[in-house]
Write an enzyme that holds these catalytic residues in place. Structure first.
Site, short mmCIF file in Angstrom:
data_model
loop_
_atom_site.label_atom_id
_atom_site.label_comp_id
_atom_site.label_asym_id
_atom_site.label_seq_id
_atom_site.Cartn_x
_atom_site.Cartn_y
_atom_site.Cartn_z
N LYS A 13 0.82 -1.16 0.07
CA LYS A 13 -0.08 -0.02 0.07
C LYS A 13 1.02 1.39 -0.02
CE LYS A 13 -2.21 -0.98 3.71
NZ LYS A 13 -1.68 -2.38 4.21
N ARG A 127 12.06 -4.89 4.89
CA ARG A 127 11.95 -3.55 4.44
C ARG A 127 12.38 -2.42 5.55
NH1 ARG A 127 5.21 -2.60 4.92
NH2 ARG A 127 5.13 -2.39 6.95
N ARG A 172 -0.60 -8.00 13.57
CA ARG A 172 -1.02 -7.29 12.46
C ARG A 172 -2.01 -7.94 11.65
NH1 ARG A 172 4.40 -4.38 11.32
NH2 ARG A 172 3.17 -3.26 9.57
P1 AMP Z 1 0.70 0.99 9.01
O1 AMP Z 1 1.69 1.96 8.67
O2 AMP Z 1 -0.50 1.18 8.05
O3 AMP Z 1 0.84 -0.30 9.17
O4 AMP Z 1 0.14 1.14 10.50
C1 AMP Z 1 1.07 0.73 11.60
C2 AMP Z 1 0.16 0.94 13.10
O5 AMP Z 1 -0.62 1.99 13.15
C3 AMP Z 1 -0.91 -0.09 12.94
O6 AMP Z 1 -0.36 -1.64 13.26
C4 AMP Z 1 -1.61 0.05 14.00
O7 AMP Z 1 -1.21 -0.03 15.30
C5 AMP Z 1 -1.94 1.83 13.77
N1 AMP Z 1 -2.58 2.16 12.65
C6 AMP Z 1 -2.50 2.63 11.49
N2 AMP Z 1 -3.57 3.12 10.96
C7 AMP Z 1 -4.55 2.56 11.55
C8 AMP Z 1 -6.19 2.63 11.72
N3 AMP Z 1 -6.80 3.14 10.43
N4 AMP Z 1 -6.78 2.03 12.63
C9 AMP Z 1 -5.95 1.72 13.80
N5 AMP Z 1 -4.86 1.71 13.79
C10 AMP Z 1 -3.85 2.24 12.90
#
Ligand code: AMP
Length: 214
Positions: A13, A127, A172
């Site tokens: 993404k 990564r 996750r």
């Molecule tokens: P990401 O960079 O999208 O993988 O997000 C890293 C972490 O941020 C996730 O594992 C969640 O702990 C938190 N996070 C990011 N976006 C969200 C969301 N839309 N809802 C809840 N937690 C989020």
């Protein structure tokens, strides 16, 4: 144009969002990036979110939806938005509809990056990103052209996310399976979901996404 990029952690993404920003001048709205910035700045949101993120669990819906709302406030009406890592729950999906309507916007596409779950741990644990400009790399799949030097800005400093370790990745993924994947059928009913093979090379995935947007 308002699009959601949906897919489990490591689906690509962030990489595809960066390409869309570069090719089409759209704006990437990544709640993960916003939360990491809040953690780094030590804001109240960051302090609340840090432990949850380190465990790989989801931050509260109210926090992330407020971040999206604020960021849309700062955007011009004709600027395209890529929602990256948001929405991740049914409550966030309905928040997004409300927030978009408030800003005179509506969803055009939900693009699901389909990936082989077995490959994701390898993708995520390999990564890293440029500490200066944030360009994304992978140890084997997408290393800098010159080892140790960022292709984009020439920096020699790189970093890895603290939550990109095997144990957190599994949490996750489970969060994705249990809370995020169930929001897809609602979008399917609206006829706006397109699936893309996220295991294909980065430029092939980018081409498929561009074909959806034209
Ligand atoms: P990401 O960079 O999208 O993988 O997000 C890293 C972490 O941020 C996730 O594992 C969640 O702990 C938190 N996070 C990011 N976006 C969200 C969301 N839309 N809802 C809840 N937690 C989020």
């Amino acid at each position: 144009m308002n699009i959601i990029l949906l897919g489990p952690p490591g689906a690509g993404k962030g990489t595809q969002s960066a390409g869309l920003v570069a090719r089409h001048g759209m704006k990437q709205l990544s709640t993960g990036d916003m939360l990491r910035a809040a953690v780094k700045a030590g804001t109240p949101v960051g302090l609340e979110a840090k432990a949850v993120m380190d465990r790989g669990e989801l931050v509260s819906d109210d926090i992330v939806s407020a971040l999206i709302d604020e960021n849309l406030d700062a955007m011009a009406a004709n600027e395209g938005a890529i929602f990256d890592g948001y929405p991740r729950t049914a409550a966030q999906a309905s928040d997004l509809d409300r927030i978009l309507a408030k800003h005179g916007r509506s969803l055009d596409h939900v693009i699901e990056l389909e990936v082989n779950v077995d490959a994701l741990v390898e993708r995520i644990t390999g990564r890293f990103s440029c500490a200066n400009c944030g360009a994304l790399y992978h140890d084997t799949a997408n290393p800098p052209v010159k080892e140790g030097v960022c292709d984009v800005c020439g920096s020699t400093e790189f970093k890895r996310r603290p939550d990109d370790n095997e144990e957190t990745v599994r949490t996750r993924m489970e969060e994705y399976r249990a809370k995020t994947a169930p929001i897809l059928p609602g979008y399917e009913t609206r006829g706006i979901v397109t699936r893309v093979d996220g295991m294909a090379p980065i430029d092939v995935v980018a081409g498929q996404i561009d074909a959806i947007l034209t």
